[in-house]
Design a protein around this motif. Structure first.
Motif, PDB file in Angstrom:
ATOM      1  N   LEU A 244      12.274 -21.016  38.223  1.00 33.31           N
ATOM      2  CA  LEU A 244      11.751 -21.907  38.245  1.00 33.31           C
ATOM      3  C   LEU A 244      12.926 -23.301  37.200  1.00 33.31           C
ATOM      4  CD1 LEU A 244       9.075 -23.697  37.895  1.00 33.31           C
ATOM      5  CD2 LEU A 244       8.223 -22.913  35.596  1.00 33.31           C
ATOM      6  N   THR A 245      13.445 -22.115  36.339  1.00 37.43           N
ATOM      7  CA  THR A 245      14.756 -23.074  35.849  1.00 37.43           C
ATOM      8  C   THR A 245      15.961 -23.969  36.707  1.00 37.43           C
ATOM      9  OG1 THR A 245      14.950 -21.478  33.865  1.00 37.43           O
ATOM     10  CG2 THR A 245      16.593 -22.307  33.910  1.00 37.43           C
ATOM     11  N   SER A 246      15.963 -22.914  37.288  1.00 38.16           N
ATOM     12  CA  SER A 246      16.870 -23.722  38.497  1.00 38.16           C
ATOM     13  C   SER A 246      16.700 -24.591  39.330  1.00 38.16           C
ATOM     14  CB  SER A 246      17.100 -22.140  39.566  1.00 38.16           C
ATOM     15  OG  SER A 246      18.227 -22.729  40.426  1.00 38.16           O
ATOM     16  N   ALA A 247      14.973 -24.441  39.363  1.00 35.95           N
ATOM     17  CA  ALA A 247      14.560 -25.947  40.346  1.00 35.95           C
ATOM     18  C   ALA A 247      14.769 -26.861  39.583  1.00 35.95           C
ATOM     19  CB  ALA A 247      12.914 -24.341  41.052  1.00 35.95           C
TER      20      ALA A 247
ATOM     21  N   VAL B 138      16.743 -27.697  36.676  1.00 34.18           N
ATOM     22  CA  VAL B 138      17.591 -28.206  36.285  1.00 34.18           C
ATOM     23  C   VAL B 138      18.783 -29.203  38.248  1.00 34.18           C
ATOM     24  CG1 VAL B 138      20.572 -27.415  36.086  1.00 34.18           C
ATOM     25  CG2 VAL B 138      18.787 -26.285  35.331  1.00 34.18           C
ATOM     26  N   THR B 139      18.049 -28.393  39.193  1.00 31.75           N
ATOM     27  CA  THR B 139      18.307 -28.825  39.840  1.00 31.75           C
ATOM     28  C   THR B 139      17.391 -30.766  40.562  1.00 31.75           C
ATOM     29  OG1 THR B 139      18.810 -26.702  40.910  1.00 31.75           O
ATOM     30  CG2 THR B 139      18.656 -28.317  43.116  1.00 31.75           C
ATOM     31  N   LEU B 140      16.787 -30.620  39.828  1.00 33.34           N
ATOM     32  CA  LEU B 140      15.886 -31.568  40.390  1.00 33.34           C
ATOM     33  C   LEU B 140      16.071 -33.095  39.278  1.00 33.34           C
ATOM     34  CD1 LEU B 140      12.296 -30.952  41.010  1.00 33.34           C
ATOM     35  CD2 LEU B 140      14.047 -31.645  42.530  1.00 33.34           C
ATOM     36  N   ALA B 141      16.573 -31.890  37.737  1.00 33.75           N
ATOM     37  CA  ALA B 141      16.593 -32.658  36.651  1.00 33.75           C
ATOM     38  C   ALA B 141      18.525 -33.805  37.136  1.00 33.75           C
ATOM     39  CB  ALA B 141      17.221 -32.467  36.022  1.00 33.75           C
ATOM     40  N   VAL B 142      18.986 -32.954  37.482  1.00 32.54           N
ATOM     41  CA  VAL B 142      20.970 -33.731  38.031  1.00 32.54           C
ATOM     42  C   VAL B 142      20.425 -34.229  39.512  1.00 32.54           C
ATOM     43  CG1 VAL B 142      21.802 -32.764  39.832  1.00 32.54           C
ATOM     44  CG2 VAL B 142      22.157 -31.249  36.930  1.00 32.54           C
ATOM     45  N   GLU B 143      19.334 -33.504  39.978  1.00 31.52           N
ATOM     46  CA  GLU B 143      19.265 -35.056  41.218  1.00 31.52           C
ATOM     47  C   GLU B 143      18.740 -35.993  40.875  1.00 31.52           C
ATOM     48  OE1 GLU B 143      19.992 -35.385  45.375  1.00 31.52           O
ATOM     49  OE2 GLU B 143      20.023 -33.926  44.290  1.00 31.52           O
TER      50      GLU B 143
END
Length: 182
Positions: free
Chosen positions: A17-20, A22-27
């Motif tokens: 969940l944390t990875s998802a 962070v990935t979406l925030a960066v994207e």
């Protein structure tokens, strides 16, 4: 009671969940800004490369003008039809230099947001000077002074910006053109 397997499953779920997130925030947040910055940097490099290409093309055209002068003894000994062809070729090259001067001016104007004040002070008057020389020159003129100026300017512009001398001066006065001595 929570077993060890449940704790591992919970830890894996939190990590995923944390990875998802962070990935979406960066994207969604950082990537558009980075892409816009990349486009600005590429536009700057393209504009500066276009100025450099126009300077190089102009330099090539000016070097075509350097050659035997029609009023020297060696050239006067050549047949009249050869001298006539030579003058026609020089006149055609002057026309091409006029086009190069227009291209250089357009490239400098396009690159103005990316050029320093010093670059603007040198490149804009030089483009006008080059156009004036091309429009007013005679085929039997000595173009070595023009070749020197374009060499100086090209060498100066090809250096990295932090290595350029501030003392570069190019006298853009058409009255400074001279004819070779006999």
């Amino acid at each position: 009671m929570v077993t060890k397997a449940d704790q591992l499953l919970l830890a894996a779920l939190v990590a995923a969940l944390t990875s998802a997130v962070v990935t979406l925030a960066v994207e969604w947040l950082a990537k558009p800004t980075l892409e816009a910055r990349k486009e600005r940097i590429l536009a700057k490099h393209r504009a500066r490369a276009n100025v450099k290409r126009c300077l190089g093309r102009t330099r090539e055209m000016v070097y075509i003008l350097l050659g035997p002068w029609p009023h020297t003894k060696a050239m006067q000994a050549t047949p009249l039809h050869v001298r006539t062809l030579y003058r026609k070729r020089i006149a055609a090259t002057l026309g091409e230099i006029s086009v190069c001067a227009d291209d250089l001016l357009a490239a400098v104007v396009d690159a103005l947001p990316h050029l320093s004040l010093r670059e603007r002070e040198i490149l804009l008057p030089f483009a006008g000077y080059l156009r004036a020389v091309a429009d007013t020159a005679e085929p039997d003129e000595n173009f070595s002074l023009l070749a020197e100026k374009i060499d100086l300017l090209t060498q100066w512009y090809e250096r990295p910006r932090w290595q350029r001398r501030k003392s570069l001066t190019i006298n853009p006065h058409p009255a400074s053109r001279t004819r070779p001595a006999d």
